[in-house]
Design a protein around this motif. Sequence first.
Motif, PDB file in Angstrom:
ATOM      1  N   ARG A  85      72.188 105.423 -27.289  1.00 53.04           N
ATOM      2  CA  ARG A  85      72.840 106.728 -27.182  1.00 53.04           C
ATOM      3  C   ARG A  85      71.876 107.889 -27.416  1.00 53.04           C
ATOM      4  NH1 ARG A  85      74.394 108.492 -32.474  1.00 53.04           N
ATOM      5  NH2 ARG A  85      74.083 106.888 -34.072  1.00 53.04           N
ATOM      6  N   LEU A  86      70.582 107.610 -27.407  1.00 58.17           N
ATOM      7  CA  LEU A  86      69.616 108.648 -27.729  1.00 58.17           C
ATOM      8  C   LEU A  86      69.663 109.798 -26.728  1.00 58.17           C
ATOM      9  CD1 LEU A  86      67.425 109.287 -29.826  1.00 58.17           C
ATOM     10  CD2 LEU A  86      65.762 108.210 -28.298  1.00 58.17           C
ATOM     11  N   GLY A  87      69.948 109.505 -25.475  1.00 57.64           N
ATOM     12  CA  GLY A  87      69.949 110.540 -24.445  1.00 57.64           C
ATOM     13  C   GLY A  87      71.062 111.547 -24.563  1.00 57.64           C
ATOM     14  N   ARG A  88      72.073 111.268 -25.356  1.00 54.52           N
ATOM     15  CA  ARG A  88      73.160 112.234 -25.552  1.00 54.52           C
ATOM     16  C   ARG A  88      73.312 112.628 -27.027  1.00 54.52           C
ATOM     17  NH1 ARG A  88      75.293 107.213 -24.361  1.00 54.52           N
ATOM     18  NH2 ARG A  88      76.743 106.311 -25.866  1.00 54.52           N
ATOM     19  N   THR A  89      72.278 112.360 -27.803  1.00 53.29           N
ATOM     20  CA  THR A  89      72.302 112.642 -29.240  1.00 53.29           C
ATOM     21  C   THR A  89      71.563 113.937 -29.542  1.00 53.29           C
ATOM     22  OG1 THR A  89      72.458 110.313 -29.882  1.00 53.29           O
ATOM     23  CG2 THR A  89      71.490 111.814 -31.486  1.00 53.29           C
TER      24      THR A  89
ATOM     25  N   GLY B 248      61.143 115.080 -25.628  1.00 52.69           N
ATOM     26  CA  GLY B 248      61.891 115.751 -26.682  1.00 52.69           C
ATOM     27  C   GLY B 248      61.619 117.239 -26.649  1.00 52.69           C
ATOM     28  N   LEU B 249      62.677 118.045 -26.799  1.00 58.07           N
ATOM     29  CA  LEU B 249      62.543 119.499 -26.783  1.00 58.07           C
ATOM     30  C   LEU B 249      63.008 120.055 -28.122  1.00 58.07           C
ATOM     31  CD1 LEU B 249      61.900 122.127 -25.368  1.00 58.07           C
ATOM     32  CD2 LEU B 249      64.163 122.054 -24.291  1.00 58.07           C
ATOM     33  N   PRO B 250      62.073 120.455 -29.001  1.00 62.15           N
ATOM     34  CA  PRO B 250      62.445 120.978 -30.317  1.00 62.15           C
ATOM     35  C   PRO B 250      62.566 122.499 -30.314  1.00 62.15           C
ATOM     36  CG  PRO B 250      60.089 120.609 -30.258  1.00 62.15           C
ATOM     37  CD  PRO B 250      60.613 120.262 -28.875  1.00 62.15           C
ATOM     38  N   THR B 251      63.430 123.016 -31.182  1.00 59.74           N
ATOM     39  CA  THR B 251      63.492 124.464 -31.357  1.00 59.74           C
ATOM     40  C   THR B 251      62.279 124.952 -32.127  1.00 59.74           C
ATOM     41  OG1 THR B 251      64.838 124.194 -33.374  1.00 59.74           O
ATOM     42  CG2 THR B 251      66.009 124.492 -31.285  1.00 59.74           C
TER      43      THR B 251
ATOM     44  N   THR C 206      67.802 124.315 -25.112  1.00 57.34           N
ATOM     45  CA  THR C 206      67.497 123.094 -25.858  1.00 57.34           C
ATOM     46  C   THR C 206      68.632 122.083 -25.751  1.00 57.34           C
ATOM     47  OG1 THR C 206      66.142 124.343 -27.431  1.00 57.34           O
ATOM     48  CG2 THR C 206      66.915 122.181 -28.141  1.00 57.34           C
ATOM     49  N   LEU C 207      69.858 122.552 -25.819  1.00 56.26           N
ATOM     50  CA  LEU C 207      71.010 121.654 -25.885  1.00 56.26           C
ATOM     51  C   LEU C 207      71.557 121.256 -24.521  1.00 56.26           C
ATOM     52  CD1 LEU C 207      72.645 123.367 -28.949  1.00 56.26           C
ATOM     53  CD2 LEU C 207      71.841 121.006 -28.885  1.00 56.26           C
ATOM     54  N   THR C 208      71.026 121.832 -23.444  1.00 49.78           N
ATOM     55  CA  THR C 208      71.522 121.466 -22.112  1.00 49.78           C
ATOM     56  C   THR C 208      70.448 120.892 -21.205  1.00 49.78           C
ATOM     57  OG1 THR C 208      71.193 123.727 -21.263  1.00 49.78           O
ATOM     58  CG2 THR C 208      73.370 123.197 -22.179  1.00 49.78           C
ATOM     59  N   TRP C 209      69.179 120.958 -21.605  1.00 47.30           N
ATOM     60  CA  TRP C 209      68.102 120.439 -20.760  1.00 47.30           C
ATOM     61  C   TRP C 209      68.043 118.913 -20.897  1.00 47.30           C
ATOM     62  CZ3 TRP C 209      65.629 122.351 -16.842  1.00 47.30           C
ATOM     63  CH2 TRP C 209      64.483 121.707 -16.362  1.00 47.30           C
ATOM     64  N   PRO C 210      67.574 118.190 -19.849  1.00 43.76           N
ATOM     65  CA  PRO C 210      67.517 116.724 -19.915  1.00 43.76           C
ATOM     66  C   PRO C 210      66.343 116.193 -20.732  1.00 43.76           C
ATOM     67  CG  PRO C 210      66.818 117.475 -17.750  1.00 43.76           C
ATOM     68  CD  PRO C 210      67.339 118.681 -18.466  1.00 43.76           C
ATOM     69  N   SER C 211      66.285 116.590 -21.976  1.00 44.63           N
ATOM     70  CA  SER C 211      65.367 116.054 -22.971  1.00 44.63           C
ATOM     71  C   SER C 211      66.189 115.750 -24.213  1.00 44.63           C
ATOM     72  CB  SER C 211      64.270 117.074 -23.323  1.00 44.63           C
ATOM     73  OG  SER C 211      63.393 117.306 -22.252  1.00 44.63           O
ATOM     74  N   MET C 212      65.588 115.093 -25.184  1.00 45.00           N
ATOM     75  CA  MET C 212      66.247 114.895 -26.472  1.00 45.00           C
ATOM     76  C   MET C 212      66.175 116.198 -27.245  1.00 45.00           C
ATOM     77  SD  MET C 212      65.107 112.401 -29.607  1.00 45.00           S
ATOM     78  CE  MET C 212      63.598 113.380 -29.806  1.00 45.00           C
ATOM     79  N   PRO C 213      67.317 116.868 -27.511  1.00 44.35           N
ATOM     80  CA  PRO C 213      67.258 118.134 -28.241  1.00 44.35           C
ATOM     81  C   PRO C 213      67.039 117.904 -29.731  1.00 44.35           C
ATOM     82  CG  PRO C 213      69.534 117.574 -27.767  1.00 44.35           C
ATOM     83  CD  PRO C 213      68.691 116.509 -27.128  1.00 44.35           C
TER      84      PRO C 213
ATOM     85  N   ARG D  76      77.329 114.785 -17.917  1.00 49.63           N
ATOM     86  CA  ARG D  76      76.385 115.576 -17.124  1.00 49.63           C
ATOM     87  C   ARG D  76      75.235 116.113 -17.965  1.00 49.63           C
ATOM     88  NH1 ARG D  76      80.771 119.541 -14.436  1.00 49.63           N
ATOM     89  NH2 ARG D  76      81.453 119.423 -16.623  1.00 49.63           N
ATOM     90  N   LEU D  77      75.398 116.106 -19.293  1.00 49.92           N
ATOM     91  CA  LEU D  77      74.339 116.575 -20.177  1.00 49.92           C
ATOM     92  C   LEU D  77      73.534 115.447 -20.800  1.00 49.92           C
ATOM     93  CD1 LEU D  77      76.031 119.611 -21.952  1.00 49.92           C
ATOM     94  CD2 LEU D  77      74.319 119.635 -20.131  1.00 49.92           C
ATOM     95  N   ASP D  78      73.848 114.202 -20.455  1.00 47.91           N
ATOM     96  CA  ASP D  78      72.993 113.105 -20.884  1.00 47.91           C
ATOM     97  C   ASP D  78      71.593 113.331 -20.323  1.00 47.91           C
ATOM     98  OD1 ASP D  78      71.673 110.364 -20.744  1.00 47.91           O
ATOM     99  OD2 ASP D  78      73.537 109.837 -21.747  1.00 47.91           O
ATOM    100  N   ALA D  79      70.584 112.959 -21.089  1.00 45.56           N
ATOM    101  CA  ALA D  79      69.207 113.163 -20.638  1.00 45.56           C
ATOM    102  C   ALA D  79      68.928 112.451 -19.319  1.00 45.56           C
ATOM    103  CB  ALA D  79      68.229 112.697 -21.706  1.00 45.56           C
ATOM    104  N   ALA D  80      69.688 111.403 -19.020  1.00 42.65           N
ATOM    105  CA  ALA D  80      69.468 110.658 -17.784  1.00 42.65           C
ATOM    106  C   ALA D  80      70.149 111.307 -16.582  1.00 42.65           C
ATOM    107  CB  ALA D  80      69.975 109.225 -17.944  1.00 42.65           C
ATOM    108  N   ALA D  81      71.023 112.281 -16.800  1.00 42.93           N
ATOM    109  CA  ALA D  81      71.734 112.922 -15.698  1.00 42.93           C
ATOM    110  C   ALA D  81      70.790 113.825 -14.916  1.00 42.93           C
ATOM    111  CB  ALA D  81      72.930 113.707 -16.219  1.00 42.93           C
ATOM    112  N   ASP D  82      71.140 114.040 -13.674  1.00 38.39           N
ATOM    113  CA  ASP D  82      70.303 114.795 -12.748  1.00 38.39           C
ATOM    114  C   ASP D  82      70.158 116.257 -13.180  1.00 38.39           C
ATOM    115  OD1 ASP D  82      68.986 115.204 -10.067  1.00 38.39           O
ATOM    116  OD2 ASP D  82      70.683 116.585  -9.864  1.00 38.39           O
TER     117      ASP D  82
END
Length: 538
Positions: free
Chosen positions: A18-22, A336-339, A364-371, A465-471
Motif C-alpha cells: 500500500r506504499l503507493g497510496r500512503t 518520494g516527494l518530501p515537503t 505533494t499529495l496529488t503527484w505520483p510519488s510517495m508523499p 486515481r491518486l495512487d502512485a501507480a496511476a497515470d
Amino acid sequence: MPHPVPASPHAAADLAPRLGRTVLYQLYPQSFADGNGDGMGDLAGITARLDYLQWLGVGAVWLDPCFVSPFADAGYDVADFLTIAPRYGTNDDLAELTEQAGRRGIAVLLDLVAGHTSDQHPWFAASADDPADDRYVWSDAPVDGFEPGPGRRGGFYLPNFFPVQPALNFGYARPDPAQPWRSPVDAEGPRANRAALREIMAHWFDLGVAGFRVDMAASLVKDDPGLVETGRLWRENREWLDATYPGRVLISEWGDPRVSVPSGFHADFFLQFGGDDDGLPLRSLWNNGAGTVQPSWGEVPSWADAEAQGDAGTFVRAWQEATGAIEAAGRGGLTGLPTSNHDFTRLVAGARDAEQARAALVLTLTWPSMPSVYYGDEIGMRFVPETPTLEGSRLNPTYDRAGSRTPMQWGDVPAGRLGPDVAESRYLPQDPDPDRPTVAAQLDDEGSLLHLVRRLAHLRTSDPRLDAAADVSVLATGYPFAYLRGGTLAVVLNPGRDAVSVAVPGAATAREVEVRGLRTEGDVVHLAGHGYAVLDLA
C-alpha cells in the motif's frame, strides 16, 4: 472520511503493498510531543498523538534516530543500534508505539544509520584496540580526510560525516596498491558489517517496525564508480527482506531514484542534494531557503515562489527519467516527494508567504510519488532563523539546521481532543512569533492549511486515481502547473501572486474537489494568486 484500519495491529507493518497510496509523516522525536513532562519529546508523546495522526490521514510515520547515542549529531551518531535512548523511553515503549499505531492503521519506520557509528560505539572501541579488526577503515599513516584514532591501535580512521562518526567498512570497489587500507567488499570486516545490518533490521522488525529510512544509503562502499557495488549490497538486502520479512520496506536517503530504487529500495526521495544534478529537481520546486542558509547552492528560481520565475518542468523531466529507470528494472518502486526535512529549511522559510505552502502541499499529495510531510508543515510552521545551535545542527557559519527542528506547535489543544493530554517539547525554543500557527488554532477552521492537508491525505488514500501507480498527464509546468491523474482528476496549481489561466478539457462540467481562487469560463480554468483546484472530470 474514515482512514482504513487493518484487520490487526500487525497488518499495518505490511506496508509495501500500500506504499503507493500512503502518506508518510516524518517526525523528529525530540521535538514532536513530550509524554512524561521532562521537556524532551519522546516515544510516549508520539503514542499519545497517534489519534491526531490518524485524523490527519497519515498511513506511516518515520522517526529520526531514537537509539542510544551521545547526540553529537542529534542521534545520527549511534552508540547502540539495538536499544532506545533513555531520553525517548525504552524498547518496550517502541513496541507499544508500533502496537498502538498498528491499531490505527499506521506503520512505524525507524531511521537506519547504515554507513557509520558513533565513536562511542563498542564496535569502534574494539577496533581502536585491535589492529586485526577491520570493521572500520584504518590507515597506519596520516591520510587526508582521516582522523587520529584513539586506543592502543593508534593510526587514523575514516569518518563518514562528522569526525565523531567513523565510517563502517563495507569495502572499496577498486583496489589501489598505494592505499593499503582499501579492503575488498568481501573481506571479513565488510562481511561482518553486512550481517550486522540484517541483525539490526530483524531486531526492530520483530518489535513491529514496518521498515527503515536508510541514512546516507549511497555512502557504504567507497570509490564505487556508478555505485555498482553499493547497489549490489542493497539488492542482496532486499532479497533477504522479501524472503524473511515480506511486506516490510526500505526507503533511502540517496537523492537519485534512477539508481537507488533499481538497487533494491522501495522508494527514494528527491532531495535538495544527490544525483548527477545535485538535487536540482527538488530545488527547482521549492528552494527551501537556498541563498540564505545554503548559499553554495546559488540562486535557483523555484516554482513555489510568489515571483513566479521558476518552472516545474525540471522536476517533471527528472521524475519521468526516474520512473522510466524504475520500470525498466522490473522490480517496482517509487520516487518520494518530501515537503522538507530535518536537514533543510521548511516550505515556509523566514518571511516567505505561507500561502505558497498550500500549492506545494497540494502538489505533494496529488503527484505520483510517495508523499512525505515533515511534522508541522501541515500547519505552515516556518524555518526559525537564529535558533540556538544544538547537537551538531550547525554545518557551516551560514547553515544551521536547528531552525527546522523547533518543537511541534500544538497550542492549547483541548484535553482529549486529539488523544491523551500531552506537553509540548522544549528541546529547542518555540518559534517566538506571537502569530505562529498552531494545531489548536486550525483545528476547527475548515479553511485552514491543516484541514486542506487532512482532506487531501484522506483523498490520497481513498481515490485510486491518486495512487502512485496511476497515470499522470502533464498539461503545463509553469504558472499554472496543471496535470491529470488517472485520466479524470485535474490538478491546477498557482503558487505565484498573479492570476493565471489554462485550458483543461472537461473543466466546464467538473465537480470541485478542492479549490481556492477558482473561476471557470467553459473549459478555461482561471486561478487567482496562490490559487489551486482539484477537479473531478469524470
